[in-house]
Each structure stands twice: as C-alpha cells, then as structure tokens.
Design an enzyme around this catalytic site. Structure first.
Site, PDB file in Angstrom:
ATOM      1  N   TYR A 149       0.822  -1.210   0.000  1.00 21.06           N
ATOM      2  CA  TYR A 149       0.000   0.000   0.000  1.00 21.06           C
ATOM      3  C   TYR A 149       0.860   1.265   0.000  1.00 21.06           C
ATOM      4  O   TYR A 149       0.367   2.359  -0.287  1.00 21.06           O
ATOM      5  CB  TYR A 149      -0.948   0.032   1.212  1.00 21.06           C
ATOM      6  CG  TYR A 149      -2.046  -1.016   1.172  1.00 21.06           C
ATOM      7  CD1 TYR A 149      -2.222  -1.822   0.056  1.00 21.06           C
ATOM      8  CD2 TYR A 149      -2.896  -1.195   2.242  1.00 21.06           C
ATOM      9  CE1 TYR A 149      -3.216  -2.783   0.008  1.00 21.06           C
ATOM     10  CE2 TYR A 149      -3.908  -2.153   2.206  1.00 21.06           C
ATOM     11  CZ  TYR A 149      -4.048  -2.947   1.089  1.00 21.06           C
ATOM     12  OH  TYR A 149      -5.036  -3.903   1.049  1.00 21.06           O
ATOM     13  N   LYS A 196       3.177 -15.486   2.502  1.00 17.84           N
ATOM     14  CA  LYS A 196       3.103 -16.275   1.266  1.00 17.84           C
ATOM     15  C   LYS A 196       4.550 -16.631   0.904  1.00 17.84           C
ATOM     16  O   LYS A 196       5.056 -16.316  -0.187  1.00 17.84           O
ATOM     17  CB  LYS A 196       2.404 -15.430   0.186  1.00 17.84           C
ATOM     18  CG  LYS A 196       2.045 -16.164  -1.075  1.00 17.84           C
ATOM     19  CD  LYS A 196       0.915 -17.154  -0.911  1.00 17.84           C
ATOM     20  CE  LYS A 196       0.706 -17.924  -2.206  1.00 17.84           C
ATOM     21  NZ  LYS A 196      -0.054 -19.160  -2.043  1.00 17.84           N
ATOM     22  N   ASP A 228      -3.213 -18.152   1.905  1.00 12.72           N
ATOM     23  CA  ASP A 228      -4.366 -18.813   1.280  1.00 12.72           C
ATOM     24  C   ASP A 228      -4.932 -19.884   2.220  1.00 12.72           C
ATOM     25  O   ASP A 228      -6.151 -20.024   2.386  1.00 12.72           O
ATOM     26  CB  ASP A 228      -4.017 -19.398  -0.098  1.00 12.72           C
ATOM     27  CG  ASP A 228      -2.632 -20.026  -0.156  1.00 12.72           C
ATOM     28  OD1 ASP A 228      -1.873 -19.901   0.824  1.00 12.72           O
ATOM     29  OD2 ASP A 228      -2.315 -20.669  -1.173  1.00 12.72           O
ATOM     30  N   ASP A 252      -5.355  -6.748   5.856  1.00 13.21           N
ATOM     31  CA  ASP A 252      -6.545  -6.026   5.415  1.00 13.21           C
ATOM     32  C   ASP A 252      -7.634  -7.025   5.025  1.00 13.21           C
ATOM     33  O   ASP A 252      -8.795  -6.934   5.453  1.00 13.21           O
ATOM     34  CB  ASP A 252      -6.152  -5.156   4.202  1.00 13.21           C
ATOM     35  CG  ASP A 252      -7.225  -4.153   3.837  1.00 13.21           C
ATOM     36  OD1 ASP A 252      -8.229  -4.066   4.563  1.00 13.21           O
ATOM     37  OD2 ASP A 252      -7.064  -3.465   2.812  1.00 13.21           O
ATOM     38  N   ASP A 256     -11.099  -8.455   7.453  1.00 12.83           N
ATOM     39  CA  ASP A 256     -12.481  -8.300   6.989  1.00 12.83           C
ATOM     40  C   ASP A 256     -13.181  -9.655   6.964  1.00 12.83           C
ATOM     41  O   ASP A 256     -14.365  -9.766   7.306  1.00 12.83           O
ATOM     42  CB  ASP A 256     -12.509  -7.674   5.590  1.00 12.83           C
ATOM     43  CG  ASP A 256     -12.613  -6.152   5.670  1.00 12.83           C
ATOM     44  OD1 ASP A 256     -12.250  -5.602   6.729  1.00 12.83           O
ATOM     45  OD2 ASP A 256     -13.038  -5.528   4.690  1.00 12.83           O
TER      46      ASP A 256
END
Ligand code: NAD
Length: 375
Positions: A149, A196, A228, A252, A256
């Site tokens: 980001y 990852k 994942d 992020d 959620d």
C-alpha cells in the site's frame, strides 16, 4: 489522572457512534477518578468541506499533542468523485503515517450472545474450540504503514500495464512482531505468522525475522501459515487461532473475513499503535471501529455503537494501561447484550419471543453507560 483525547467524529454515522463512546469514557472517569479532556478535530469529508483537504495540517498537529485519538469513520457518496489524493479516506492513511502507528490490532471474537449471527455452523465452531464450545476469540495484528500500500507504483506502456511493489525492511517486520508477541502474552500465548513465503521474497524475510524474534519470547508458541491456507482455516476452524500476525495487504483482507464471522461489522473495535509495553502507559495510539461511515443508515439512529465503545476499551488497555477500566467497559457491553438489547444489525429474527429487544444507537449507548455505573 488526566488524559487528552483527539476526537475525530468524521462523516456519516461517525458522530453518532462517537457520542455514546465519549459518554462511556466519562462514566469511566467518574468511576475511577480520571479526567478525559477532548479535543475535537476535523478529518475526512467534513475537513474537505471546511478546509479543502481530507487531513488539514492543523488536525494532525493537534492530534500529535494528545494521548490518544478516537475516530468514528470518514467518507461518503458526496466525496466519491474527487481525485484519489483528495478522497476522505486519505485522512486515514495520513493519520496513521503522521502518528507513526504501524501495528493495527483487530480483535474478532464471537460473543456467546451473538452466536446465531455467525454464518458458521455450531459443530464446525465446536470442532476447533479447545473447550468444544461454539466460539472463537482471535486477534489479528496487521502491519499498517508498509508493504504494497506504500510501495512504489505506477503505469507503464502508455498506461496499459501497471505495477505495485511489496517492500519490507527487517526493522519494519521486527517492530510489529514485538507488538504481536506482547499482545499474545496477554492472551492465550499463541502467535501465527501469516505470509506467502512459498512465492514471495518479502514473505521469506518475514519468516526469517520471525524466527529470530521468536527466540526472545519462548513462552509464546509460534507457528507459520500461508495466507491462502489461513483464509480457508478462518472459515474451517477459527477456534485454532489466538494471534494472527501479518503484513498490511494480507491483514486487510483477513481481518475483513474474520469480521464477518462475528456477525456484524458494527461490533468490532481496533487499535493502531506505535508501541506497546504491557504494564506501561503507551505512546499515542489511534482507536476506531472497523466499519466505515455507513451512509445508508446515517442519521437514522440505527448504527451499532458497540464497536466504538469497545475501541474505547482498547484505548484504556493499550494506551493508558488501565486494565481494570478496560475490563469494566467490556463487562458493561456483555451485560447489555445479556439483557437482550440489540441494534438492528445484531438482532436475531429467530430469537425466542421476549428474549431480544430492538434499540437504536442512543439507547444502546445509554444502556452501556448505565451498566457501567451499576457494576
Ligand atoms: P461500511 O462499513 O460503511 O458499511 C458496510 C455495511 O455495514 C453497510 O450496510 C452499513 O450500513 C453496515 N454498517 C457499518 N457500520 C455499521 C454499524 N456501526 N452498525 C450497523 N451497521 C453498520 O462500508 P462501505 O459501505 O463500504 O463504506 C461507506 C463509506 O465509508 C465509504 O466512503 C468508505 O470509503 C468509507 N470507509 C471508511 C472507513 C473508515 O473511516 N475507517 C472504513 C471503511 C470504509
């Protein structure tokens, strides 16, 4: 003691959820002999209207002088067509960067009273809960000011290709890991690093740093999971997690996902910290519910204020080292839920008659205030 709190009510339901939260803080002050002094500031859409920019310098400067910041939410359709750098949400990035808060703590717990709001079946919840109960209680610690980001981005090939860059330094990873380990020390002492690392070099650095920092916290059990798999495990067996520690992008998305499992986005608090040492008053922290400005319900007395009230609880714990006061706020929220009061978002339409009562934002806030004074 005296504490100064920067208040950014913001847009939409922001002011509606901030009002009951400050009333609850004032009740804590009366009960435990603290004085909370509020400095009301503008950011987001409101600041665009009055200052022409989402985060005026004056807001950031004034916030930096305070002990903590409490934010409602920013944004709304009125400002949606503005260019990216003038959008209300830019204020959030500016506040986080300006205050140096790099660790975002988002608890996601399924409260027993709201069990039916969880989309996961009872037996699935029970299977991963150490006591076989249909509950989970986890904390996601997300790196907040680095990664993709904030990395280099751009367009090439006359705009026909685009790139974003994930960059992390050893120091950036180490400092958020330390906060994660300290938070885990206050909980069930398990920390799962999510990355990852089978594909990304930056993730391999996360594992390398974690393996070094982990040695300083032998009392905490460290594990590793690919993102994942973690996304899947959150649905399959959420009860296995205590603290999940991860990068900005992964955090992020996972936070959620976790929020949906708790029933309503309106219930969830968050803290953004630049340091945290249990047993000590912390530096400036930023506290906010995880929801947005909810323009669809703004001004209708429909917003659930509990996420903001629980954010105040986190402020008392993480910034002010007031554990007893934090626990009192959390107990008052539990008592109100036990009594059956529900805002619309957490109302169970299949509840037995007489067990739940629909209330608005103000009545819910007043109920927590009263429960706190009664305890
Ligand atoms: P949102 O969180 O505002 O709303 C999503 C849904 O959840 C809506 O149906 C809303 O009514 C409901 N909801 C949210 N908070 C609730 C509460 N406390 N009680 C009951 N129901 C609640 O997300 P969105 O609709 O995607 O975004 C609306 C605006 O908020 C956008 O401008 C977005 O950019 C902004 N936003 C701000 C923040 C922030 O300030 N931290 C975070 C996310 C989105």
């Amino acid at each position: 003691m005296n504490y100064s709190i920067a208040l950014v009510p913001g847009d939409g339901i922001g002011p509606e959820v901030i009002a009951p939260a400050t009333e609850v803080l004032d009740a804590v002050g009366d009960l435990y002999g603290h004085v909370f002094h509020y400095v009301e500031l503008e950011a987001g859409g409101k600041a665009i209207d009055s200052w022409g920019e989402p985060l005026p310098r004056a807001t950031l400067d004034a916030a930096k002088q305070c002990d903590a910041l409490l934010l409602g939410a920013v944004g709304g359709p009125k400002w949606e067509t503005l260019p990216g750098h003038l959008r209300p949400e830019r204020a959030l990035l500016g506040l986080r960067a300006g205050l140096g808060v790099f660790a975002n703590l988002r608890p996601a717990a399924l409260l027993p009273q709201l069990k039916d709001a969880c989309p996961i079946k009872d037996e699935v919840l029970r299977a991963s809960n150490p006591q076989g109960k249909p509950h989970f209680d986890l904390l996601i610690v997300r790196e907040l000011t680095g990664g993709i980001y904030f990395g280099e981005r751009g367009r090439e090939n006359e705009g026909k290709s685009a790139f974003d860059t994930e960059t992390y330094s050893w120091e950036e990873i180490e400092r958020v890991l330390r906060i994660g380990y300290r938070a885990a020390g206050l909980r069930r002492k398990r920390l799962c690093v999510v990355d990852k690392a089978n594909v990304l070099e930056s993730s391999r650095l996360w594992r390398e740093v974690a393996s070094v920092v982990a040695q300083e916290y032998p009392e905490i059990e460290t594990s590793y999971l690919y993102v994942d798999n973690c996304a899947m495990q959150l649905i399959r067996a959420p009860g296995q997690f205590d603290v999940i520690l991860t990068s900005n992008l992964f955090g992020d998305i996972l936070s959620d996902e976790a929020s949906v499992l708790t029933g309503s986005i309106g219930m969830l608090p968050s803290a953004s910290l630049s340091d945290f040492v249990p047993g000590h008053k912390g530096p400036m922290g930023m506290y906010e519910p995880i929801h947005g400005s909810a323009p669809d319900i703004a001004g209708k007395d429909l917003a659930n204020p509990l996420g903001t009230i629980l954010s105040v609880g986190m402020m008392l714990r993480y910034s002010f080292n007031l554990e007893q006061e934090a626990a009192a706020v959390e107990a008052a929220v539990q008592a109100v839920l036990d009594s059956g009061l529900r805002t619309k978002d957490i109302l169970n339409r299949n509840a037995l008659p007489g067990t739940e009562k629909l209330v608005g934002t103000k009545a819910m806030g007043e109920a927590v205030y009263t429960a706190l004074l009664k305890a």
